[in-house]
Design a protein around this motif. Sequence first.
Motif, PDB file in Angstrom:
ATOM      1  N   MET A   1       0.863  -1.104  -0.084  1.00  0.00           N
ATOM      2  CA  MET A   1       0.047   0.076  -0.051  1.00  0.00           C
ATOM      3  C   MET A   1       1.038   1.243  -0.060  1.00  0.00           C
ATOM      4  O   MET A   1       1.931   1.255   0.634  1.00  0.00           O
ATOM      5  N   GLN A   2       0.507   2.409  -0.722  1.00  0.00           N
ATOM      6  CA  GLN A   2       1.115   3.472  -0.813  1.00  0.00           C
ATOM      7  C   GLN A   2       1.109   4.277   0.205  1.00  0.00           C
ATOM      8  O   GLN A   2       0.057   4.406   1.087  1.00  0.00           O
ATOM      9  N   SER A   3       2.240   4.696   0.860  1.00  0.00           N
ATOM     10  CA  SER A   3       2.217   5.884   2.003  1.00  0.00           C
ATOM     11  C   SER A   3       2.486   7.252   1.406  1.00  0.00           C
ATOM     12  O   SER A   3       3.280   7.355   0.594  1.00  0.00           O
ATOM     13  N   TYR A   4       2.261   8.063   2.110  1.00  0.00           N
ATOM     14  CA  TYR A   4       2.499   9.524   1.857  1.00  0.00           C
ATOM     15  C   TYR A   4       3.107  10.348   2.828  1.00  0.00           C
ATOM     16  O   TYR A   4       3.092  10.207   4.177  1.00  0.00           O
ATOM     17  N   THR A   5       4.150  11.173   2.597  1.00  0.00           N
ATOM     18  CA  THR A   5       4.868  11.831   3.540  1.00  0.00           C
ATOM     19  C   THR A   5       3.738  12.968   3.979  1.00  0.00           C
ATOM     20  O   THR A   5       2.768  13.239   3.333  1.00  0.00           O
ATOM     21  N   ILE A   6       4.165  13.798   4.997  1.00  0.00           N
ATOM     22  CA  ILE A   6       3.166  14.956   5.481  1.00  0.00           C
ATOM     23  C   ILE A   6       3.043  15.692   4.468  1.00  0.00           C
ATOM     24  O   ILE A   6       1.912  16.344   4.337  1.00  0.00           O
ATOM     25  N   GLY A   7       4.109  16.300   3.728  1.00  0.00           N
ATOM     26  CA  GLY A   7       3.972  17.214   2.790  1.00  0.00           C
ATOM     27  C   GLY A   7       3.142  16.780   1.725  1.00  0.00           C
ATOM     28  O   GLY A   7       2.341  17.592   1.162  1.00  0.00           O
ATOM     29  N   GLN A   8       3.296  15.520   1.092  1.00  0.00           N
ATOM     30  CA  GLN A   8       2.430  15.030   0.104  1.00  0.00           C
ATOM     31  C   GLN A   8       1.044  14.934   0.584  1.00  0.00           C
ATOM     32  O   GLN A   8       0.002  15.366  -0.177  1.00  0.00           O
ATOM     33  N   ALA A   9       0.828  14.460   1.655  1.00  0.00           N
ATOM     34  CA  ALA A   9      -0.577  14.554   2.379  1.00  0.00           C
ATOM     35  C   ALA A   9      -1.393  15.842   2.375  1.00  0.00           C
ATOM     36  O   ALA A   9      -2.415  16.021   2.081  1.00  0.00           O
ATOM     37  N   ALA A  10      -0.292  16.893   2.803  1.00  0.00           N
ATOM     38  CA  ALA A  10      -1.094  18.217   2.869  1.00  0.00           C
ATOM     39  C   ALA A  10      -1.413  18.717   1.491  1.00  0.00           C
ATOM     40  O   ALA A  10      -2.223  19.053   1.273  1.00  0.00           O
ATOM     41  N   ARG A  11      -0.683  18.467   0.361  1.00  0.00           N
ATOM     42  CA  ARG A  11      -0.983  18.743  -0.841  1.00  0.00           C
ATOM     43  C   ARG A  11      -2.208  18.167  -1.329  1.00  0.00           C
ATOM     44  O   ARG A  11      -3.160  18.800  -1.943  1.00  0.00           O
ATOM     45  N   LEU A  12      -2.242  16.784  -0.887  1.00  0.00           N
ATOM     46  CA  LEU A  12      -3.594  16.159  -1.480  1.00  0.00           C
ATOM     47  C   LEU A  12      -4.828  16.557  -0.839  1.00  0.00           C
ATOM     48  O   LEU A  12      -5.860  16.495  -1.302  1.00  0.00           O
ATOM     49  N   LEU A  13      -4.709  16.935   0.433  1.00  0.00           N
ATOM     50  CA  LEU A  13      -5.826  17.730   1.286  1.00  0.00           C
ATOM     51  C   LEU A  13      -5.868  19.069   1.089  1.00  0.00           C
ATOM     52  O   LEU A  13      -6.988  19.754   1.560  1.00  0.00           O
ATOM     53  N   GLY A  14      -5.222  19.621   0.478  1.00  0.00           N
ATOM     54  CA  GLY A  14      -5.223  21.301  -0.115  1.00  0.00           C
ATOM     55  C   GLY A  14      -4.788  21.904   1.173  1.00  0.00           C
ATOM     56  O   GLY A  14      -5.463  23.138   1.510  1.00  0.00           O
ATOM     57  N   VAL A  15      -3.928  21.719   2.158  1.00  0.00           N
ATOM     58  CA  VAL A  15      -3.717  22.654   3.271  1.00  0.00           C
ATOM     59  C   VAL A  15      -2.024  22.637   3.403  1.00  0.00           C
ATOM     60  O   VAL A  15      -1.476  21.991   2.625  1.00  0.00           O
ATOM     61  N   SER A  16      -1.829  23.301   4.328  1.00  0.00           N
ATOM     62  CA  SER A  16      -0.089  23.490   4.544  1.00  0.00           C
ATOM     63  C   SER A  16       0.431  22.438   5.060  1.00  0.00           C
ATOM     64  O   SER A  16      -0.459  21.594   6.122  1.00  0.00           O
ATOM     65  N   PRO A  17       1.638  22.028   5.135  1.00  0.00           N
ATOM     66  CA  PRO A  17       2.529  21.124   5.680  1.00  0.00           C
ATOM     67  C   PRO A  17       2.194  21.259   7.232  1.00  0.00           C
ATOM     68  O   PRO A  17       2.076  20.287   7.985  1.00  0.00           O
ATOM     69  N   ASP A  18       2.255  22.564   7.887  1.00  0.00           N
ATOM     70  CA  ASP A  18       2.086  22.749   9.210  1.00  0.00           C
ATOM     71  C   ASP A  18       0.629  22.082   9.618  1.00  0.00           C
ATOM     72  O   ASP A  18       0.444  21.696  10.797  1.00  0.00           O
TER      73      ASP A  18
END
Length: 131
Positions: A1-18
């Motif tokens: 299963m694919q995993s995402y870094t916090i930065g990638q997850a943030a981009r996909l969710l449309g929010v900042s990494p913070d």
Amino acid sequence: MQSYTIGQAARLLGVSPDTARRWADAGRVATHRDESGRRLVDGRDLAAFSVELAKGDAGEEETSYTSVRNAFPGIVTAIKLGDVAAQVEIQAGPHRLVSLLTREAVEELGLEVGMEATARVKSTNVHIDRV
């Protein structure tokens, strides 16, 4: 299963990494660490969280948009396979897109829930690109 870094997850969710880090710290989305210590989010967990997020509060920060108006990068949240046809749902920030395509196309793209993909919209058609 694919995993995402916090930065990638943030981009996909449309929010900042913070914001994504704060959500992870608060336990809103589960993370784990890889061998180098980076925090990762499992694709299925991110898919479920993106659907939950879209139903409720859209986040603390505004989503920024690009001039590429008809491309929606996101995460596959559901796949329904029939004998010939298939339905694929993508959550792209606050947008839920649904595409009807052939089962063969889904299999050729290797689409799975939790996978990053881009929905491209032209007129009334939604096309799915695997990233």
